[in-house]
Design an enzyme around this catalytic site. Structure first.
Site, PDB file in Angstrom:
ATOM      1  N   ASN A 244     -11.082 -12.950 -45.621  1.00  0.00           N
ATOM      2  CA  ASN A 244     -10.718 -12.810 -44.296  1.00  0.00           C
ATOM      3  C   ASN A 244      -9.213 -13.429 -44.169  1.00  0.00           C
ATOM      4  OD1 ASN A 244     -12.972 -11.651 -43.015  1.00  0.00           O
ATOM      5  ND2 ASN A 244     -14.166 -13.311 -43.447  1.00  0.00           N
ATOM      6  N   ASP A 245      -9.230 -14.570 -44.747  1.00  0.00           N
ATOM      7  CA  ASP A 245      -7.899 -15.246 -44.705  1.00  0.00           C
ATOM      8  C   ASP A 245      -6.866 -14.256 -45.454  1.00  0.00           C
ATOM      9  OD1 ASP A 245      -7.692 -17.989 -43.681  1.00  0.00           O
ATOM     10  OD2 ASP A 245      -9.195 -18.414 -45.086  1.00  0.00           O
TER      11      ASP A 245
END
Length: 399
Positions: A166-167
């Protein structure tokens, strides 16, 4: 170390980056790799990711290549003013701090765009504005609350994905927004704020499972327990305890699979006449395939499947990728200088972005910066004298 003498698409674009960890630096790295001048603003003590241990040890050298570094103490009025002056020269400002943090220093979009209406401002957060936006988010937090950990682990054992998905993707989506805003600015002459968030990125990743439920009325099972859309699509333990992933995802591939492995009886078995029939018979078929495949080594199966054009994959650990023949032959790994820690000054190979432009990979023009490496150069460009630069470097935080 340019791959080409050709002009990169974002050359002459200035990006000022107030970021840390992975999400914000990834956004900046996309723009930097494509040619932008990216100035990373670090606190006086330096970016904390320079000195992380364990799974965070590779964050800084991986996500901060092709950037410059300037140290500014934002907690001092003079430092905050200097940061605002720097942003006035920027095409893009990117930040990934808690909501409200940048406004304290006059570095939010509303303040900066008042004097720089062409500014594009990328705000990278845990959540888009709404009921959750006050929460502290981490990649693992949103994986748990967004269904990804549930889908990755075995039933009753939620498990985060094996990288900062997600980062990294949240940063990439932020960069995609910036690129779109640059095109629009070329038409309208005005900038805008771009927002990207970890939670919403995670929901996008599991969106296929949400739609699966909407269409079938049945909740998606965690991936280790799922009903696969394809009959042969699994990891097999073969001779000598080795493991290999093998697949046959069409009726033509199933026929080839049986032909090259000498499984004529399975090919002729009416229970396995087509893919959906094979899926319905997996409880019977898979144990039989596992038994038969135990007679082959992983290398034998690799040779057979590669020659036949069937999908297969060895089970590889990340550190083994340094020796991957495809990556080494195609220049997919590039030397970067380590800036901090016991191996500072040494080089390690890092992965490039997985695309080419005009037949070239986007390489490393500038090594990950030393802490504050470009402070003097950048401040001189803003018109400061050496004495003033020295004073700014030594400012203490205001209590």
């Amino acid at each position: 170390m340019k791959n080409s003498d050709k002009k990169l698409p974002l050359e002459d674009l200035r990006v000022v980056e107030f970021t840390h960890m992975v999400m914000g630096p990834t956004c900046g790295m996309v723009l930097a790799d494509m040619g932008a001048e990216v100035i990373k603003v670090e606190p006086i003590e330096g970016d904390r990711t320079r000195h992380l241990l364990g799974s965070g040890a590779g964050f800084f050298p991986m996500f901060n290549r092709n950037k410059k570094s300037i140290q500014i103490n934002l907690q001092s009025p003079e430092g905050a003013e200097m940061a605002r002056r720097l942003c006035a020269t920027a095409d893009v400002v990117a930040e990934n701090f808690k909501p409200g943090s940048m406004a304290k220093y006059g570095l939010d979009y509303i303040n900066l765009s008042a004097s720089n209406p062409k500014l594009i401002y990328a705000s990278l957060k845990g959540f888009l504005p709404g009921p959750y936006d006050h929460r502290t988010a981490l990649d693992e937090v949103v994986q748990m609350m967004g269904g990804l950990a549930y889908m990755t682990g075995r039933p009753g054992d939620p498990l985060r994905a094996g990288t900062s998905v997600n980062d990294i993707m949240g940063g990439m989506f932020g960069a995609i927004g910036v690129l779109g805003a640059l095109i629009q600015r070329g038409i309208t002459g005005r900038g805008q704020e771009i927002q990207s968030a970890l939670f919403e990125n995670n929901v996008f990743l599991v969106g296929q499972h949400m739609l699966q439920y909407a269409i079938t009325g049945k909740a998606a099972e965690p991936m280790p327990n799922r009903i696969s859309a394809w009959a042969v699509y699994d990891v097999f333990t073969v001779k000598n305890g080795e493991q290999i992933f093998l697949a046959a995802v069409s009726d033509a591939q199933w026929a080839t699979f049986c032909n090259v492995l000498g499984f004529a009886d399975l090919k002729a078995d009416p229970r396995y006449i087509d893919n959906n029939a094979r899926v319905s018979q997996r409880d019977v078929m898979m144990p039989e395939l596992r038994r038969r495949l135990e007679a082959f080594t992983a290398s034998e199966l690799t040779a057979i499947f590669e020659k036949a054009g069937l999908p297969f994959a060895p089970i590889v650990k990340p550190e083994e990728l340094f020796d991957d023949p495809h990556l080494n032959a195609t220049g997919g790994l590039v030397d970067v200088r380590l800036t901090d820690g016991p191996k500072a000054g040494q080089t390690a190979r890092a992965a490039l972005f997985p695309f080419t432009m005009d037949g070239q990979r986007l390489g490393v023009r500038r090594q990950p910066p030393q802490q504050g490496e470009n402070t003097d150069e950048i401040l001189q460009g803003l018109g400061l004298e050496p004495a003033e630069i020295h004073r700014l470097r030594t400012l203490k935080a205001v209590a």
